[in-house]
Scaffold this active site. Structure first.
Site, PDB file in Angstrom:
ATOM      1  N   TYR A  51      12.522  -9.781  12.712  1.00  0.00           N
ATOM      2  CA  TYR A  51      12.892  -8.492  12.125  1.00  0.00           C
ATOM      3  C   TYR A  51      12.659  -7.357  13.120  1.00  0.00           C
ATOM      4  O   TYR A  51      13.532  -6.502  13.329  1.00  0.00           O
ATOM      5  CB  TYR A  51      12.075  -8.268  10.855  1.00  0.00           C
ATOM      6  CG  TYR A  51      12.339  -6.940  10.173  1.00  0.00           C
ATOM      7  CD1 TYR A  51      13.455  -6.773   9.372  1.00  0.00           C
ATOM      8  CD2 TYR A  51      11.462  -5.873  10.337  1.00  0.00           C
ATOM      9  CE1 TYR A  51      13.711  -5.562   8.736  1.00  0.00           C
ATOM     10  CE2 TYR A  51      11.695  -4.658   9.710  1.00  0.00           C
ATOM     11  CZ  TYR A  51      12.821  -4.504   8.913  1.00  0.00           C
ATOM     12  OH  TYR A  51      13.061  -3.297   8.294  1.00  0.00           O
ATOM     13  N   SER A  77      13.865   0.828  11.644  1.00  0.00           N
ATOM     14  CA  SER A  77      12.529   0.680  11.065  1.00  0.00           C
ATOM     15  C   SER A  77      11.506   1.147  12.089  1.00  0.00           C
ATOM     16  O   SER A  77      11.754   1.063  13.299  1.00  0.00           O
ATOM     17  CB  SER A  77      12.252  -0.782  10.702  1.00  0.00           C
ATOM     18  OG  SER A  77      10.885  -0.983  10.371  1.00  0.00           O
TER      19      SER A  77
END
Length: 255
Positions: free
Chosen positions: A159, A146
């Protein structure tokens, strides 16, 4: 399609969700036999498998909780057995993205994200490499990371940390597995559209479109195309690389 992955056997984890489903579909369109892993979303995974078979392709659905190391090894073993003893591509896509303020985050909440997003990547890659190192041509492993690996967002500390670790795991694995012909890379998406996203988060979508030089959200197909490239012969000299797919958001100045 161009048949870039003709003859390959690919395992895509998290293929019951939007991005994973898009990756698996593109791999099948490019000629790969695809193993669709899911934990939830089994119905959509089976629907895609039926579509692939209807197009004359090969597809298998397997279910497992990849926070269990033994389950990771079982999924890889089933994929390789179904592939006639071969597994040429692994896409580690399975992941979760809950929100939680860091000050109130419990160790259990931290571990739930890290075990799903990072530990499963480690275990699946290790198991797949054991298969790939013994076959002609080695293989390719692609982790879905990401842009939050390098650009943190509020409420995403667990995350962001897990995705930053995924990027470094890929580089470390590329270093150690390269001698076996195994390439390991990451794809780092920006905001990918999904059903109901704009209604649920209109302000965030508006801000993203304003920030992105290409002025749109990403699509699962955008991520899938990057994964196809990395698994194909076109990327035969690409390993340890993080391919950012974010419409140019990361190019914006920070001040």
């Amino acid at each position: 399609m161009s048949g870039l992955l003709e003859g390959q056997v690919a395992l895509v984890t998290g293929a019951g969700g939007g991005i994973g489903r898009g990756i698996a579909a593109r791999f099948a369109q490019e000629g790969a036999a695809v193993v669709l892993h899911c934990r939830t979303g089994a119905e959509t995974a089976h629907e895609l498998a039926l579509r692939v078979r209807g197009m004359g392709g090969r597809a298998l659905v397997v279910r497992a909780d990849l926070t269990d190391e033994d389950a990771c090894r079982r999924v890889v073993a089933e994929a390789a057995e179904w592939g006639g003893g071969r597994l040429t591509a692994l896409v580690n896509n399975a992941g979760v993205q809950p929100t939680q303020e860091l000050a109130g985050m419990s160790v259990a909440q931290w571990r739930a994200v890290v075990d799903t997003n990072l530990s499963s990547v480690f275990a699946c890659t290790q198991a797949a490499a054991e298969v790939m190192r013994g076959q002609d041509g080695g293989g390719s492993v692609t982790h879905i990371a990401s842009i939050e690996a390098s650009r943190p967002a509020p409420l995403h500390a667990h995350y962001c940390a897990s995705k930053a670790a995924v990027v470094m795991h890929a580089r470390s694995a590329a270093l150690e597995y390269g001698r076996f012909g195994i390439r390991v890379n990451t794809v780092s998406p920006g905001l990918i559209d999904r059903e109901g996203l704009e209604e649920a988060w209109p302000e965030g979508v508006r801000r993203w479109r304003a920030a992105a030089p290409l002025a749109r959200l990403g699509r699962p197909e955008d991520v899938a195309d990057a994964c196809v490239f990395l698994a194909s012969r076109l990327a035969s000299w690409v390993t340890g690389h993080d391919l950012v797919v974010d419409g140019g958001v990361s190019a914006r100045p920070a001040w």
